[in-house]
Design a protein around this motif. Structure first.
Motif, PDB file in Angstrom:
ATOM      1  N   LYS A  31       5.481   4.402  -0.445  1.00 18.64           N
ATOM      2  CA  LYS A  31       5.219   2.957  -0.451  1.00 18.64           C
ATOM      3  C   LYS A  31       5.671   2.363   0.882  1.00 18.64           C
ATOM      4  O   LYS A  31       6.833   2.463   1.253  1.00 18.64           O
ATOM      5  N   PRO A  83       0.815  -1.219   0.000  1.00 24.47           N
ATOM      6  CA  PRO A  83       0.000   0.000   0.000  1.00 24.47           C
ATOM      7  C   PRO A  83       0.848   1.270   0.000  1.00 24.47           C
ATOM      8  O   PRO A  83       2.010   1.257   0.393  1.00 24.47           O
ATOM      9  N   HIS A  84       0.215   2.344  -0.459  1.00 28.77           N
ATOM     10  CA  HIS A  84       0.847   3.660  -0.509  1.00 28.77           C
ATOM     11  C   HIS A  84       0.077   4.611   0.412  1.00 28.77           C
ATOM     12  O   HIS A  84      -1.141   4.528   0.524  1.00 28.77           O
ATOM     13  N   VAL A 108       3.207  -2.548   7.312  1.00 27.43           N
ATOM     14  CA  VAL A 108       1.832  -2.972   7.030  1.00 27.43           C
ATOM     15  C   VAL A 108       1.376  -4.019   8.044  1.00 27.43           C
ATOM     16  O   VAL A 108       0.217  -4.017   8.474  1.00 27.43           O
ATOM     17  N   SER A 129     -10.913  -2.600   1.841  1.00 26.81           N
ATOM     18  CA  SER A 129      -9.744  -3.465   1.922  1.00 26.81           C
ATOM     19  C   SER A 129      -9.864  -4.416   3.106  1.00 26.81           C
ATOM     20  O   SER A 129      -9.551  -5.602   2.998  1.00 26.81           O
ATOM     21  N   GLN A 166      -1.874   7.779   1.598  1.00 23.61           N
ATOM     22  CA  GLN A 166      -2.823   8.629   0.895  1.00 23.61           C
ATOM     23  C   GLN A 166      -2.364  10.086   0.836  1.00 23.61           C
ATOM     24  O   GLN A 166      -2.793  10.829  -0.032  1.00 23.61           O
ATOM     25  N   ILE A 178      -6.480   1.237   7.656  1.00 21.37           N
ATOM     26  CA  ILE A 178      -6.834   0.288   6.602  1.00 21.37           C
ATOM     27  C   ILE A 178      -8.198   0.704   6.075  1.00 21.37           C
ATOM     28  O   ILE A 178      -9.122   0.960   6.859  1.00 21.37           O
ATOM     29  N   SER A 179      -8.353   0.784   4.763  1.00 21.05           N
ATOM     30  CA  SER A 179      -9.632   1.200   4.198  1.00 21.05           C
ATOM     31  C   SER A 179     -10.688   0.139   4.493  1.00 21.05           C
ATOM     32  O   SER A 179     -10.389  -1.048   4.581  1.00 21.05           O
ATOM     33  N   TYR A 194      -3.703  -4.848   1.091  1.00 18.22           N
ATOM     34  CA  TYR A 194      -4.222  -3.733   1.871  1.00 18.22           C
ATOM     35  C   TYR A 194      -4.174  -2.435   1.084  1.00 18.22           C
ATOM     36  O   TYR A 194      -3.282  -2.206   0.285  1.00 18.22           O
ATOM     37  N   ARG A 195      -5.147  -1.571   1.333  1.00 20.90           N
ATOM     38  CA  ARG A 195      -5.187  -0.204   0.824  1.00 20.90           C
ATOM     39  C   ARG A 195      -5.348   0.706   2.033  1.00 20.90           C
ATOM     40  O   ARG A 195      -6.027   0.367   2.993  1.00 20.90           O
ATOM     41  N   LEU A 196      -4.742   1.869   1.970  1.00 20.30           N
ATOM     42  CA  LEU A 196      -4.759   2.788   3.104  1.00 20.30           C
ATOM     43  C   LEU A 196      -5.778   3.901   2.917  1.00 20.30           C
ATOM     44  O   LEU A 196      -6.161   4.232   1.805  1.00 20.30           O
TER      45      LEU A 196
END
Length: 103
Positions: free
Chosen positions: A10, A2-3, A16, A40, A5, A36-37, A89-91
């Motif tokens: 990265k 994930p990166h 993570v 996700s 926002q 964590i979104s 995962y997405r942030l």
């Protein structure tokens, strides 16, 4: 991986994993809190549970492998799942629960 926002940094695998255990963590680059979104979080939970349910039911149904052998395979399977999870995962910069922003 994930990166962030805010700064598009990265994240490392270790960062993570800490985020997945705590639920929130500051970005190593810009020090802004990241979460964590929700989407996700849902998909990681869904695929993790399906990764356990589908192979075990398939092995028991078609190959008639006993439950004891399946439980013995879990210590091998669990680290593999933990190695792969951070890549999905997405942030998010905001924490949301049930569609509402918290904090």
């Amino acid at each position: 991986m994930p990166h962030c926002q805010n700064c598009n940094f990265k994240w490392s695998w270790k960062d993570v994993m800490v985020l997945s255990l705590k639920g929130k963590k500051e970005c190593p680059n810009c020090n802004k809190r990241q979460y964590i979104s929700p989407a996700s979080n849902f998909w990681v939970t869904f695929f993790t549970s399906m990764a356990f349910i589908l192979p075990t039911s398939f092995l028991r149904a078609y190959y008639e492998i006993s439950s004891s052998w399946i439980f013995l395979a879990i210590p091998i399977y669990l680290p593999l799942v933990l190695l792969v999870l951070p890549f999905f995962y997405r942030l998010s910069s905001t924490r949301k629960r049930f569609g509402k922003t918290i904090e």
